[in-house]
Design an enzyme around this catalytic site. Structure first.
Site, PDB file in Angstrom:
ATOM      1  CB  CYS A  83       3.920  -7.707   2.352  1.00 49.79           C
ATOM      2  SG  CYS A  83       3.656  -9.416   2.865  1.00 49.79           S
TER       3      CYS A  83
ATOM      4  CG  HIS B 197      -0.356  -5.999   3.594  1.00 50.47           C
ATOM      5  ND1 HIS B 197       0.029  -5.980   2.273  1.00 50.47           N
ATOM      6  CD2 HIS B 197       0.013  -7.205   4.064  1.00 50.47           C
ATOM      7  CE1 HIS B 197       0.593  -7.136   1.954  1.00 50.47           C
ATOM      8  NE2 HIS B 197       0.607  -7.898   3.025  1.00 50.47           N
TER       9      HIS B 197
ATOM     10  CD  GLU C  46      -0.978  -2.862   0.961  1.00 48.19           C
ATOM     11  OE1 GLU C  46      -0.494  -2.442   2.027  1.00 48.19           O
ATOM     12  OE2 GLU C  46      -0.812  -4.036   0.573  1.00 48.19           O
TER      13      GLU C  46
END
Lengths: 260, 1093
Positions: free
Chosen positions: A95, A223, A225
């Protein structure tokens, strides 16, 4: 010994904790390092085996997403930045971290020079949005990047207002594609997504992330994660339940394995 | 803005240089397109394309070469923008950081080996060289961006072929975040600190390409959309003016304010009328009684002698008066909740000595004695409870109504970042992990007519939403729960509730994290932003009604990035044990924060000359009460001060030791050697006289509609109900909030097959090592106040708890927060029904106490905002918007020709609870065809204050009554089934009742439902009443038929109703329902608010 991952923090970076968690879960040893400490001592990078730039709003994105942090890294890390490339240190930007890598010129680096070749601009919708997308890992990228070994598709959220990936010209973007710099594409029904919201921002070539020539520097807008556990998926109560981890975790364990 | 106060850089003469970055025409201008859509939607102004141009003015000692370098390296994007310096286009060559070619590696080969490669030629990044030139564009890609236009005329290169160019910039002294970040970038780029005489200013130029709007339209565009005169200035140039050589005016430096002196405010000889006039003139918001208390305090001869000896005037100083006014403000002191109420309600007369103590503190303490999980209530910035063996959670909800009414973006932004600081300032410091936001606005389709000074609800909606979005997203705190309610009376005062929960280990550095202390001798340290003239009188202003003449110095913007840095730094310092006490600088500024902290150890002494400033010439009292944002106050032990300040410096966070804590019994303020204030703590904190408030209940006069007057239950009614502002989907707005940063999200705001079904509550898992999770939900049912504010309050609590349980939370772990937003219950000009408003407040508080006791639900935090009225400046009724007038006319108080618009008495109740196992959390969407659908709880003839009646222009008289005992039994049973994994879905019934809940569960699952109602129980009601009644405590569940027996056993003896089955066909049908095509209902529900974005 577990590979050490440098997780950059400070100045408005805000998705650092979950990125550290992802690396820890994958078997790495994440270390949060404040941007200003790194500016004081750029050689700190080389105490680590992985460099990771999390999401957030570095410097508020006040002069364009990632622009100021990219300027900081170029100006304050200078030689160390080139050495990261030269040494073949795996780098991941997610990002805002990806925006920084692109604007600092570390991605896609198709000409072997650290210079900006592409950009991330306002979503076509003109809006920041948080929504889940499906991204496909390009087969070529999966073959040549240790981050992407064995990965095909991933589901994870996008959370950005400036995620539209564009080249300096259509021809330049074509060239980047041909050279294998597109690592991920937004998908709709298994095909590159051209329409909103499957392509959430209007990115050219449906591109969601870049890979450099070495396969070691990787960046993407979505994302992974934030999608480590099935419990984080928006539809786990309908499909699959809340146990276990997802393919997104493999992105992180891949690099740990490759370093081990 | 002025970044710092270092000496001027000598090299270059001071000059103004203007950098501009204009998007290349081949790339889509999303910001310009969005503005164009807004103009079309809001103003019905259709114009040609609009391009956004970013501008940065450098006022200082920058050479042209430096300005180019700034523009190229940190300002303009070399790929999509063209850079201009003072109107001259950049034609520089590409520059790059070169990497030895051999290291770039083959693109199609294997990936490079993961080993250290000795760096050969070191990349060179020496002297400046310009970045890439403008890329050539050959053809458009993907067909969705603007077609290539002819090359812009050489004469107008920046703004293209424009008809008008409009430059929007900040007024002097207003927070300019872009400029602050740019200044920091310039400092690291040029390797020098900016001088005290150097400033950076940002601006946006909107270029309206030919054909632009008409000049009259442009004026509306500027006034109603592009800028807010309280914080911004606007300048428009036509093409003709530009051709004649006119340019945008350069920014002016922030003006010096005040005279820097301490002035005495003679009080002792003033008459009552003069005391009142003084309170008004200084915006003290003190009543006559309070002014008299101050007067008599300073008349005391012993005190006057002591003051002379201390070098202070006998009469209070301006700083002392201001500090007292802040500390005694309704906003800080909650005088109404602490007042003595003489109540007359349906023949019963009684005296209530403090609503807070009687109805909130006492029940909560009683419940706490029965539960072991509440750590701290009422004593800190937020209530704290034990979430698990390892973790504590704190939570706080604030309102920011007045600032949001004047400047929606800044008001909402400072609301959310402000409540983040409450959490950071709780205990040893909690890390914010989630935000909530609940808004109450006038309807977006309200006509154009508005009383003076009020902004249109659409503009408030857009601005507040953007403020919450930027405040939360940029801080990295997910916005997980909220809602938007609409009622015409909120035109007079929008309500903006901002909440934050925080997380901390139960013990930090060997101490319980919810505890803190101060020792005399500890340093008083201010951390965060600089102090300016912004935000003076915030606390006192919000303690008065809004009017045409409300002061505007209270308006602020907020800077989430500066605050994010501060939060990171504070938590780092916390874990190193570098401070002993922390609290936020909110309303009242240092006078409140240090003044409050002084109570902990018995005194404080601060030097205002040590406070870092961002504006010149502030008087000491300005510094003392300024509410400049992003600041915390701490007590740091002397032996840790050096380490603390050094860490702050390394993290780029401003920190200044401004004094010390003492045991003098006084709050002493100096400016250098000069004494500014010396206030006895006892007087400052306990000296305010208590209010006596008369409360008299006026019973509602409404009536129920007869069955024959109810509309037919058909598709048109269903669609109309689903499209109502209070019911329709808020998804397009909510998706702009980051709701999953920090990675804890388990149940998101939307659920279901396409993630568009509304979730009842948010669930987060703070510790990935366990499945224990936190749920958060809220209830707000203001319209029931039109019948009975007590039922309004009970329904708010009930809805919050029901929503929480629907997501899988254990009702016996729930804690709550009460946030009251009331119209002024004190008598005054143009407030004829003040006594009724006071009685409504008493009823609401009593109901809150009753239901919380029944639910064993402690109120661990709360807040009240008691002046939510708009007072008309002149003749009553003049220029009232028609919606507001209509609403006032039907207000049950019967104030037909009111001189004010009062919000409906509103209680927001927020509930938080524990989901013992996140894997058993529930969502509202139907899961499988064939599942049985059950309605839990009784449906009664309770349409009073309902959404259906509002649709029909009625209020009614049967507001839903909550029966907490049977409801709690139901919630506990539901929770047992949830833990067993028996339920497929659960959804609480709210506005619009059963039909809306059914439709929403269908939308989420992309499944239909066939009802097979049997004549029993609730079935006796008229079908319209049955489907739209808003009876409390009802839950819609679905489950596999194999579990039916289990459900019936669990709910034996309780009111449940099997409604029918989930079906594949995407229709809602059967029972008394006409066949409703869900695609059509979905369209009605999904689109109304989205169109406004």
């Amino acid at each position: 010994m577990k590979p050490r991952a440098l997780i950059l923090t400070g100045a408005g970076i805000n998705a650092d904790r979950e990125l550290a968690e992802a690396f820890a879960l994958a078997g790495a040893d994440p270390r949060s390092v404040h941007l200003f400490d790194l500016g004081e001592n750029p050689r700190l990078i080389f105490d680590h085996q992985i460099l990771a730039l999390p999401g957030g709003f570095s410097y508020g994105d006040h002069l364009g997403s990632g622009r100021l942090l990219a300027g900081f890294l170029r100006h304050r890390l200078g030689e160390a930045l080139g050495e990261v490339v030269a040494r073949g240190l795996p780098v991941l930007g997610i990002c805002n971290g990806f925006q920084v890598l692109v604007k600092a010129g570390l991605l896609p680096m198709s000409r072997g020079r650290i210079e900006q070749e592409a950009s991330l601009v306002h979503n076509d919708s003109g809006r920041f949005e948080d929504r889940w997308v499906e991204i496909g890992v390009e087969a070529r990228a999966a073959r040549r990047s240790p981050w992407l070994t064995g990965l095909a598709t991933l589901r994870c959220p996008v959370r950005h207002g400036e995620g539209k990936l564009v080249g300096s010209s259509p021809a330049a973007m074509d060239a980047l594609e041909k050279a294998g710099h597109i690592a991920f594409r937004y998908l709709e029904a298994g095909q590159p997504a051209t329409n909103y919201p499957a392509n959430p921002n209007g990115s050219w070539h449906s591109a969601a992330g870049f890979l450099d020539a070495s396969g070691l520097i990787l960046g993407l807008m979505p994302h992974p994660e934030a999608a480590l556990y099935n419990l984080q998926r928006p539809d786990w109560t309908r499909h699959g339940g809340g146990e276990g981890t997802t393919d997104c975790l493999r992105l992180f364990s891949n690099i740990v394995k490759a370093l081990g | 803005m002025k970044p710092c106060a270092s000496p001027p850089a000598p090299a270059e003469a001071r000059a103004l240089r203007r950098l501009e970055a204009a998007g290349l025409e081949a790339f889509r201008d999303a910001a310009g397109e969005k503005l164009r859509r807004t103009l079309r939607e809001d103003l019905k102004v259709a114009c040609g394309p609009i391009r956004a141009v970013r501008a940065l003015t450098l006022a200082g000692r920058f050479s042209a070469a430096e300005a180019w370098r700034i523009g190229r390296e940190i300002f303009a994007d070399p790929i999509v923008e063209r850079l201009f310096l003072d109107g001259q286009a950049d034609d520089g060559d590409a520059a790059s950081l070169k990497v030895a070619p051999s290291l770039a590696g083959p693109i199609h080969g294997d990936f490079a080996p993961l080993r250290d490669v000795p760096s050969q030629e070191r990349p060179i990044y020496g002297d400046f060289a310009p970045l890439m030139g403008v890329p050539s564009l050959e053809r458009p890609v993907d067909g969705d961006f603007a077609p290539l236009r002819d090359a812009p005329s050489q004469e107008w290169p920046i703004y293209g072929d424009f008809a008008f160019a409009v430059c929007v910039s900040f007024r002097p002294g207003v927070t300019d975040n872009v400029a602050r970040s740019a200044a920091e970038g310039i400092e690291f780029l040029l390797g020098r600190k900016l001088g005290s005489d150097e400033e950076i200013h940002s601006a946006t130029v909107w270029a309206f390409l030919a054909p632009g709007p008409t000049p009259r339209e442009l004026e509306r565009v500027c006034n109603e959309v592009l800028y807010n005169p309280l914080i911004e200035k606007v300048e428009a140039l036509s093409r003709a003016q530009w051709e004649a050589g006119q340019r945008f005016a350069p920014p002016v430096p922030a003006p010096a304010l005040g005279v820097g002196a301490v002035e005495p405010v003679p009080l002792s000889q003033l008459s009552d009328a003069e005391l009142e006039a003084l309170s008004r003139a200084r915006v003290l918001a003190l009543s006559l009684e309070e002014m008299r208390a101050v007067q008599s305090h300073f008349r005391d001869p012993v005190r006057r002698a002591a003051r002379r000896a201390a070098g202070l005037p006998e009469e209070p100083t301006d700083a002392e008066i201001e500090a007292i006014a802040q500390t005694w403000s309704e906003h800080c002191k909650h005088k109404i909740f602490a007042g003595i109420f003489e109540v007359e309600d349906e023949g019963r007369r009684e005296t209530v000595d403090s609503l807070f103590k009687t109805f909130i503190a006492a029940p909560t303490r009683q419940i706490m004695r029965q539960r072991g999980d509440i750590a701290s209530v009422f004593s800190d910035n937020a209530g704290v409870f034990h979430f698990s063996e390892e973790l504590d959670v704190c939570i706080k909800v604030e309102t920011h109504n007045s600032p949001s009414a004047l400047e929606p973006y800044g008001g909402a932004m400072t609301g959310i970042v402000g409540v983040n600081r409450d959490v950071l300032g709780t205990g040893q410091g909690f890390r914010p992990i989630l935000n909530t936001d609940v808004f109450c606005f006038g309807p977006p389709d309200h006509g154009d007519a508005l009383p003076p000074r009020l902004l249109h609800p659409r503009r408030i909606l857009r601005g507040v939403h953007r403020g919450i979005k930027d405040g939360g997203n940029q801080s990295g705190i997910p916005t997980v729960n909220g809602s938007i309610s609409f009622d015409p009376r909120y035109i007079g005062k929008p309500l903006v509730f901002c909440g934050t929960a925080g997380l901390a280990p139960r013990r930090v550095c060997g101490r319980a994290s919810h505890e803190k202390s101060i020792a005399p001798g500890d340093a008083a340290v201010m951390v965060g932003g600089r102090v300016g003239a912004d935000g003076i009188h915030g606390a006192t202003m919000s303690s008065e009604g809004l009017s045409e003449v409300s002061p505007t110095s209270a308006v602020q913007i907020g800077d989430p990035i500066t605050q994010k840095r501060m939060i990171d730094f504070i938590l780092e310092a916390r874990d190193l044990g570098l401070y002993r006490f922390i609290t936020d600088n909110g309303a009242g500024g240092l006078s409140s924060s240090i003044g409050e902290m002084a109570r902990e150890c018995g005194g404080a002494r601060i030097d205002l000359a040590a406070v870092p400033l961002k504006a010149a010439g502030l008087a000491p009292w300005h510094i003392l009460v300024s509410e400049s944002q992003e600041r915390m106050s701490l007590a740091v032990p002397p032996d840790k001060l050096g380490v603390f300040l050094d860490l702050a410096r390394r993290r780029g966070v401003l920190a200044a030791a401004i004094g010390a804590f003492t045991a003098s019994g006084c709050f002493e303020v100096f400016h250098g050697e000069r004494p500014v204030a010396r206030l006895e703590l006892e007087f400052l904190h306990e000296g305010a006289p208590r209010l006596r408030i008369r409360a008299r209940w006026s019973p509602p006069q409404g009536a129920e509609a007869r069955d024959g007057d109810l509309p037919a239950l058909d598709a048109a009614l269903a669609r109309a109900m689903l499209a109502r502002w209070n019911i329709c989907s808020k998804e397009d707005w909510v998706r702009e909030y980051d709701h999953e940063v920090q990675g804890m999200s388990v149940i998101k705001p939307f659920c279901g097959e396409r993630a568009d079904g509304p979730s009842d509550a948010a669930v987060l898992r703070p510790d990935p090592g366990t499945y224990r999770a936190l749920a958060i939900a809220h209830g707000l049912r203001a319209r029931f106040s039109d019948i009975d504010a007590g039922r309004m309050a009970a329904n708010a609590v009930d809805e919050a708890l029901a929503s929480l349980v629907c997501a899988g939370a254990d009702p016996d772990t729930a804690v709550g927060l009460d946030n009251f937003c009331w119209p002024d219950p004190l008598p005054g000009a143009n407030n004829p029904d003040a006594e009724h408003k006071a009685a409504q407040l008493v009823r609401a508080c009593r109901a809150l106490a009753d239901i919380c006791l029944a639910y064993k639900l402690p109120c661990i935090s709360g807040k009240d905002s008691m002046k939510n009225d708009y007072v008309f400046p002149r003749s009553p009724g003049e220029r009232v918007g028609e919606g507001a007038a209509a609403s006032l006319a039907r207000s049950n108080a019967g104030v037909q020709n009111a001189a004010r618009i009062s919000v409906p008495p509103t209680l927001l109740f927020t509930a938080v609870g524990v989901v013992p196992d996140a894997r058993r959390a529930l969502t509202s969407d139907f899961k499988r065809p064939g599942d049985l659908i059950f309605l839990l709880g009784e449906t009664k003839d309770e349409l009073g204050g309902s959404e259906l009646y509002a649709h029909l222009g009625l209020i009614g008289i049967h507001a839903p009554a909550v029966e907490p005992r049977s409801a709690l039994t139901r919630y506990r049973a539901l929770h047992r089934l949830a833990r067993e994994g028996v339920l497929a879905s659960a959804h609480d019934l709210s506005e619009g009742g059963l039909l809306v809940a059914l439709a929403e569960s269908c939308f989420g699952g992309r499944l239909g439902a066939r009802l097979e109602l049997h004549p029993q129980g609730s079935r006796a009601l008229h079908p319209v009443r049955f489907f739209f009644s808003e009876s409390a405590s009802r839950i819609l569940v679905s489950l596999s038929p194999e579990h039916e027996e289990r459900l019936r056993r669990e709910f034996a003896g309780q009111e449940i109703l099997c409604l029918g089955r989930v079906q594949q066909a995407y229709r809602l049908e059967g029972g008394d329902l006409p066949t409703l095509e869900l695609d059509s209902l979905y369209e009605s529900w999904r689109t109304p608010l989205g169109k406004l974005l």
